[in-house]
Scaffold this motif. Sequence first.
Motif, PDB file in Angstrom:
ATOM      1  N   GLU A  89      -1.352   7.513 -19.537  1.00  0.00           N
ATOM      2  CA  GLU A  89      -1.199   6.067 -19.374  1.00  0.00           C
ATOM      3  C   GLU A  89      -1.485   5.678 -17.937  1.00  0.00           C
ATOM      4  O   GLU A  89      -0.922   6.259 -16.999  1.00  0.00           O
TER       5      GLU A  89
ATOM      6  N   TRP B 240      -1.792   2.295 -15.151  1.00  0.00           N
ATOM      7  CA  TRP B 240      -1.235   0.949 -14.994  1.00  0.00           C
ATOM      8  C   TRP B 240      -2.249  -0.086 -15.475  1.00  0.00           C
ATOM      9  O   TRP B 240      -3.371  -0.152 -14.974  1.00  0.00           O
ATOM     10  N   GLU B 241      -1.847  -0.879 -16.454  1.00  0.00           N
ATOM     11  CA  GLU B 241      -2.682  -1.932 -17.041  1.00  0.00           C
ATOM     12  C   GLU B 241      -4.081  -1.420 -17.386  1.00  0.00           C
ATOM     13  O   GLU B 241      -5.082  -2.119 -17.223  1.00  0.00           O
TER      14      GLU B 241
ATOM     15  N   HIS C  60      -5.800   0.982 -15.988  1.00  0.00           N
ATOM     16  CA  HIS C  60      -6.581   1.534 -14.871  1.00  0.00           C
ATOM     17  C   HIS C  60      -6.253   3.024 -14.731  1.00  0.00           C
ATOM     18  O   HIS C  60      -5.159   3.385 -14.276  1.00  0.00           O
TER      19      HIS C  60
ATOM     20  N   LYS D  95       0.442   6.266 -14.420  1.00  0.00           N
ATOM     21  CA  LYS D  95       1.802   5.755 -14.557  1.00  0.00           C
ATOM     22  C   LYS D  95       2.819   6.895 -14.548  1.00  0.00           C
ATOM     23  O   LYS D  95       2.665   7.881 -15.261  1.00  0.00           O
TER      24      LYS D  95
ATOM     25  N   VAL E  51       4.775  -4.124  -8.200  1.00  0.00           N
ATOM     26  CA  VAL E  51       4.857  -4.428  -9.642  1.00  0.00           C
ATOM     27  C   VAL E  51       6.256  -4.166 -10.197  1.00  0.00           C
ATOM     28  O   VAL E  51       6.439  -3.449 -11.180  1.00  0.00           O
TER      29      VAL E  51
ATOM     30  N   CYS F 227       7.194  -4.138 -13.860  1.00  0.00           N
ATOM     31  CA  CYS F 227       6.859  -2.993 -14.713  1.00  0.00           C
ATOM     32  C   CYS F 227       7.911  -1.885 -14.653  1.00  0.00           C
ATOM     33  O   CYS F 227       7.885  -0.973 -15.486  1.00  0.00           O
TER      34      CYS F 227
END
Length: 436
Positions: free
Chosen positions: A143, A145-146, A148, A153, A185, A188
């Motif tokens: 995963e 972030w968003e 990217h 993550k 962030v 998140c």
Amino acid sequence: MWAYESVFYQIYPLGFCGAPFENDGKEESRILKVIDWIPHIKKLGANAIYFSPVFDSDTHGYNTRDYRKIDCRLGTNEDFAKVCKELHENGIKVVLDGVFNHVGRGFWAFQDVLKNRENSPYKDWFHINFGGNSNYNDGLWYEGWEGHFDLVKLNLNNPQVVDHILECITNWVKEFDIDGLRLDVAYCLDKNFLKRLRQHCDWLKQDFVLIGELLHGDYAQWVNPEMLHSCTNYECYKGLYSSFNCMNMFEICHSLKNQFGPENWCRYRGMHLLCFVDNHDVSRIASQLTNERHLPLIYGMLFGMPGIPCVYYGSEWGTKANKSEGDPALRVSFEKPEWNDLTELISKMAEAHKNSKALCYGSIKIPVLTNKQCIIEREFEGERVLVAINADDQPFTAHFDAGCGQAEELLTGTIHDFGGGSELKPYSVEFWKMER
């Protein structure tokens, strides 16, 4: 809390110091440049610095390689410790960017996963599927972030990850004596992690401030006694420049009353949000405003509204740059600081803000409001300050009950007389401290 009575100055170190965008592995003590700017920062009236990322990263700082090591493009840990020591000796607090939601692909633990795959002791530090694949064709999916994949993550539900982060923060206090963190962030971040972070930082150092980057939603979900002390006031950011560009002071004043007004339903009364007119992620305010004569006025609003004002390096003398030009254009290096009429005015506003309990802690009322003018009243324990703004090219006479006959104008030291109405000069901002 010291932060509630402070004026922040934001520096994006990699850009400020003129470091190459890609981490070239070459050590150079660029961060010492901050020491040369201390006289300017003090003269501006700022007494706290928020440093965007300083730790070892792949490129822009938000893709961390190692939380324990200052980026070689900036220098060594010893270099940064020297900078922090000089700042503290000059009465300037230090807040670092805590980038804990994600790391870079060069992060040491992720590199171990790429090398050893299922056998890596760090495989559970991230959200990984060994049966998938990423844009980098690693033969595993993770995963980002968003979406990217250069921003991997972290698994903040893994106690080992949390322990590592808290240990690094402890070392930052030991090595650099930092005074707080701005959490990248923060919206998140796992809320249980934030609670653990708050407990640890409260134990670690008295009045250690935690400021979260929040864009939307109910800030009170994050800013409360269990988690953050403050957050970025993005809700008012657009309203600040839009009110001047559209000549509609109702827009920003509606937001301020909605956030901090006297009504029971106002959401953030008593909170101290980090307020700004620009930062490293958005266009410079001098490029955002359609009328350059509004530039001093929007800073008047910034220093007069509830919250902690933050000035982005270079914007204090009117530097221009558009987001459309790319992030590097917003994060440039200046050979030396400049000083002009805008800088001088901001320095006076900063001093007025720091020395006024009403401006730091006060309630808010808006006794005068038109499309082009507004007067904001701040009051705390009997001290009252009125911030008067006229965004029009014509003078304006404000008729209202000031509750007294005269006031001290804090930016000039002159006396303002309320008799017969208060005339606001074209394109003007004044701070009136009311006589009791």
